[in-house]
Design a protein around this motif. Structure first.
Motif, mmCIF file in Angstrom:
data_model
loop_
_atom_site.group_PDB
_atom_site.id
_atom_site.type_symbol
_atom_site.label_atom_id
_atom_site.label_comp_id
_atom_site.label_asym_id
_atom_site.label_seq_id
_atom_site.Cartn_x
_atom_site.Cartn_y
_atom_site.Cartn_z
ATOM 1 N N TRP A 63 0.787 -1.221 0.000
ATOM 2 C CA TRP A 63 0.000 0.000 0.000
ATOM 3 C C TRP A 63 0.825 1.280 0.000
ATOM 4 O O TRP A 63 0.278 2.357 -0.239
ATOM 5 C CB TRP A 63 -0.969 -0.011 1.182
ATOM 6 N N THR A 64 2.135 1.217 0.257
ATOM 7 C CA THR A 64 2.975 2.409 0.158
ATOM 8 C C THR A 64 3.104 2.780 -1.317
ATOM 9 O O THR A 64 3.475 1.936 -2.142
ATOM 10 C CB THR A 64 4.362 2.143 0.784
ATOM 11 N N ASP A 65 2.765 4.013 -1.639
ATOM 12 C CA ASP A 65 2.791 4.474 -3.035
ATOM 13 C C ASP A 65 2.034 3.510 -3.943
ATOM 14 O O ASP A 65 2.493 3.131 -5.028
ATOM 15 C CB ASP A 65 4.239 4.659 -3.515
ATOM 16 N N THR A 68 1.576 4.074 -7.721
ATOM 17 C CA THR A 68 2.721 4.500 -8.529
ATOM 18 C C THR A 68 3.933 3.577 -8.499
ATOM 19 O O THR A 68 4.837 3.741 -9.321
ATOM 20 C CB THR A 68 3.182 5.904 -8.095
ATOM 21 N N THR A 69 3.992 2.640 -7.545
ATOM 22 C CA THR A 69 5.161 1.749 -7.483
ATOM 23 C C THR A 69 4.704 0.302 -7.359
ATOM 24 O O THR A 69 3.584 0.015 -6.953
ATOM 25 C CB THR A 69 6.072 2.078 -6.268
ATOM 26 N N ASP A 70 5.586 -0.611 -7.702
ATOM 27 C CA ASP A 70 5.282 -2.032 -7.561
ATOM 28 C C ASP A 70 4.981 -2.331 -6.099
ATOM 29 O O ASP A 70 5.669 -1.845 -5.199
ATOM 30 C CB ASP A 70 6.478 -2.873 -8.044
ATOM 31 N N GLY A 71 3.963 -3.132 -5.878
ATOM 32 C CA GLY A 71 3.539 -3.480 -4.531
ATOM 33 C C GLY A 71 4.484 -4.396 -3.785
ATOM 34 O O GLY A 71 4.315 -4.620 -2.585
ATOM 35 N N GLU A 72 5.460 -4.938 -4.454
ATOM 36 C CA GLU A 72 6.493 -5.725 -3.770
ATOM 37 C C GLU A 72 7.744 -4.846 -3.735
ATOM 38 O O GLU A 72 8.519 -4.792 -4.693
ATOM 39 C CB GLU A 72 6.764 -7.036 -4.508
ATOM 40 N N LYS A 73 7.906 -4.137 -2.644
ATOM 41 C CA LYS A 73 8.999 -3.170 -2.523
ATOM 42 C C LYS A 73 10.337 -3.883 -2.371
ATOM 43 O O LYS A 73 10.426 -4.926 -1.706
ATOM 44 C CB LYS A 73 8.769 -2.250 -1.314
ATOM 45 N N TRP A 101 -1.843 -1.212 9.099
ATOM 46 C CA TRP A 101 -3.238 -0.857 8.822
ATOM 47 C C TRP A 101 -3.377 0.623 8.470
ATOM 48 O O TRP A 101 -4.183 0.984 7.603
ATOM 49 C CB TRP A 101 -4.132 -1.229 9.996
ATOM 50 N N GLN A 102 -2.609 1.479 9.113
ATOM 51 C CA GLN A 102 -2.652 2.896 8.777
ATOM 52 C C GLN A 102 -2.284 3.092 7.306
ATOM 53 O O GLN A 102 -2.904 3.891 6.598
ATOM 54 C CB GLN A 102 -1.701 3.688 9.679
ATOM 55 N N CYS A 103 -1.300 2.346 6.851
ATOM 56 C CA CYS A 103 -0.873 2.431 5.454
ATOM 57 C C CYS A 103 -2.007 1.991 4.516
ATOM 58 O O CYS A 103 -2.245 2.618 3.480
ATOM 59 C CB CYS A 103 0.379 1.573 5.259
ATOM 60 N N VAL A 104 -2.714 0.927 4.888
ATOM 61 C CA VAL A 104 -3.861 0.461 4.085
ATOM 62 C C VAL A 104 -4.884 1.591 3.963
ATOM 63 O O VAL A 104 -5.298 1.956 2.855
ATOM 64 C CB VAL A 104 -4.535 -0.779 4.725
ATOM 65 N N PHE A 105 -5.299 2.116 5.104
ATOM 66 C CA PHE A 105 -6.364 3.115 5.091
ATOM 67 C C PHE A 105 -5.950 4.401 4.384
ATOM 68 O O PHE A 105 -6.753 5.000 3.660
ATOM 69 C CB PHE A 105 -6.857 3.379 6.514
ATOM 70 N N GLU A 106 -4.692 4.800 4.547
ATOM 71 C CA GLU A 106 -4.222 6.009 3.863
ATOM 72 C C GLU A 106 -4.161 5.825 2.352
ATOM 73 O O GLU A 106 -4.265 6.799 1.604
ATOM 74 C CB GLU A 106 -2.860 6.433 4.409
ATOM 75 N N ALA A 107 -4.003 4.595 1.899
ATOM 76 C CA ALA A 107 -3.983 4.326 0.458
ATOM 77 C C ALA A 107 -5.382 4.164 -0.118
ATOM 78 O O ALA A 107 -5.658 4.620 -1.234
ATOM 79 C CB ALA A 107 -3.158 3.071 0.171
ATOM 80 N N VAL A 108 -6.267 3.516 0.619
ATOM 81 C CA VAL A 108 -7.581 3.190 0.077
ATOM 82 C C VAL A 108 -8.581 4.330 0.252
ATOM 83 O O VAL A 108 -9.392 4.588 -0.649
ATOM 84 C CB VAL A 108 -8.127 1.878 0.697
ATOM 85 N N VAL A 130 -9.117 -2.729 -8.569
ATOM 86 C CA VAL A 130 -10.116 -3.665 -8.027
ATOM 87 C C VAL A 130 -9.465 -5.019 -7.741
ATOM 88 O O VAL A 130 -9.656 -5.597 -6.661
ATOM 89 C CB VAL A 130 -11.321 -3.837 -8.978
ATOM 90 N N GLU A 131 -8.710 -5.534 -8.682
ATOM 91 C CA GLU A 131 -8.051 -6.830 -8.474
ATOM 92 C C GLU A 131 -7.062 -6.774 -7.314
ATOM 93 O O GLU A 131 -6.985 -7.712 -6.512
ATOM 94 C CB GLU A 131 -7.335 -7.273 -9.757
ATOM 95 N N ALA A 132 -6.333 -5.682 -7.211
ATOM 96 C CA ALA A 132 -5.355 -5.546 -6.124
ATOM 97 C C ALA A 132 -6.057 -5.477 -4.764
ATOM 98 O O ALA A 132 -5.609 -6.107 -3.794
ATOM 99 C CB ALA A 132 -4.492 -4.309 -6.347
ATOM 100 N N ILE A 133 -7.138 -4.733 -4.687
ATOM 101 C CA ILE A 133 -7.894 -4.658 -3.430
ATOM 102 C C ILE A 133 -8.442 -6.036 -3.078
ATOM 103 O O ILE A 133 -8.327 -6.495 -1.937
ATOM 104 C CB ILE A 133 -9.016 -3.601 -3.517
ATOM 105 N N ASN A 134 -9.057 -6.698 -4.052
ATOM 106 C CA ASN A 134 -9.622 -8.027 -3.793
ATOM 107 C C ASN A 134 -8.542 -9.012 -3.354
ATOM 108 O O ASN A 134 -8.776 -9.839 -2.464
ATOM 109 C CB ASN A 134 -10.341 -8.568 -5.027
ATOM 110 N N ARG A 135 -7.376 -8.920 -3.970
ATOM 111 C CA ARG A 135 -6.252 -9.797 -3.597
ATOM 112 C C ARG A 135 -5.903 -9.606 -2.121
ATOM 113 O O ARG A 135 -5.705 -10.560 -1.380
ATOM 114 C CB ARG A 135 -5.057 -9.448 -4.496
#
Length: 181
Positions: A63-65, A68-73, A101-108, A130-135
Motif C-alpha cells: 500500500w505504500t505508493d 505509482t510503485t510495484d507493490g512488492e517493494k 493498517w494505517q498504510c492500508v487506510f491512507e492508500a484506500v 479492483v483486483e489488487a484490493i480483492n487480492r
C-alpha cells in the motif's frame, strides 16, 4: 445507497471490510496473554505475532505508493516476517500492526471510482486496482482466520465468541428479529 455509483459502493464496502478484519483479529488477540501471543501449535506453524508481522509487512509493501510503485517493494524482507526476534514484545507487534493498517487506510480512503480500473503492479504483474484490493482482502481474511483460530484454541473454554455463539443461532436470529421491530 441508491445515490451511490457501483464504484463508490465497492470502495466503501472494501474499506469497511478491511476495518472489520482488523477489529476481528484485535478482538481475538486481546483475549490472550503474552505467552500465547507468541506461541505456536507446532514447529511448522506461525504464532499470532508472526501472522501480524507478516500482514503488516505485506501492508507496508503493497500500500505504500500504491498507485505509482510495484507493490512488492525492494526493501521488503518477506522471509524475516516469519521470524520473531526474542526481544520482540506484544506492544512492538501491535504498533507494527497499527502502522500496517494505517498504510492500508491512507492508500484506500482517497481512492475514487475513477481509480478502480487503473493499473497497478504487484511483483511485476499488472492488475486493476479492483483486483489488487480483492487480492489483499482475501489475503488478510486468510491470516485473520488463522489469528482467530489460534486465539480460540489457546483460550479453549474461556474463549469469548466473536460471532454467533455455538448452538445459539436460533436465539441470535430471534434477537435480530426483535431488534428490527
Amino acid at each position: 445507497m441508491a445515490d451511490q455509483s457501483i464504484g463508490e459502493h465497492y470502495l466503501e464496502d472494501a474499506l469497511q471490510t478491511f476495518r472489520d478484519y482488523k477489529r476481528l483479529a484485535e478482538r481475538a488477540f486481546e483475549q490472550i496473554d503474552d505467552a500465547d501471543f507468541f506461541r505456536t501449535i507446532d514447529d511448522e506453524s506461525n504464532s499470532i505475532a508472526v501472522n501480524m508481522k507478516h500482514m503488516a509487512g505485506n501492508m507496508l509493501s503493497r500500500w505504500t505508493d500504491f498507485l505509482t510503485t510495484d507493490g512488492e517493494k525492494p526493501e521488503r524482507d518477506r522471509d524475516m516476517e516469519f521470524v520473531m526476534l526474542p526481544e520482540t514484545t506484544k506492544a512492538d507487534m501491535t504498533a507494527y500492526w497499527d502502522k500496517g493498517w494505517q498504510c492500508v487506510f491512507e492508500a484506500v480512503e482517497p481512492l475514487t471510482p475513477a481509480d478502480l480500473l487503473s493499473t497497478v503492479t504487484i511483483r511485476g504483474q499488472d492488475q486493476t486496482v479492483v483486483e489488487a484490493i480483492n487480492r489483499q482482502l482475501a489475503h488478510y481474511a486468510y491470516h485473520v482466520g488463522q489469528i482467530v483460530y489460534l486465539a480460540k484454541h489457546f483460550k479453549a473454554s474461556d474463549w469469548q465468541t466473536l460471532s454467533v455463539p455455538k448452538n445459539k443461532s436460533a436465539e441470535f436470529n430471534k434477537y435480530l428479529e426483535e431488534k428490527m421491530k
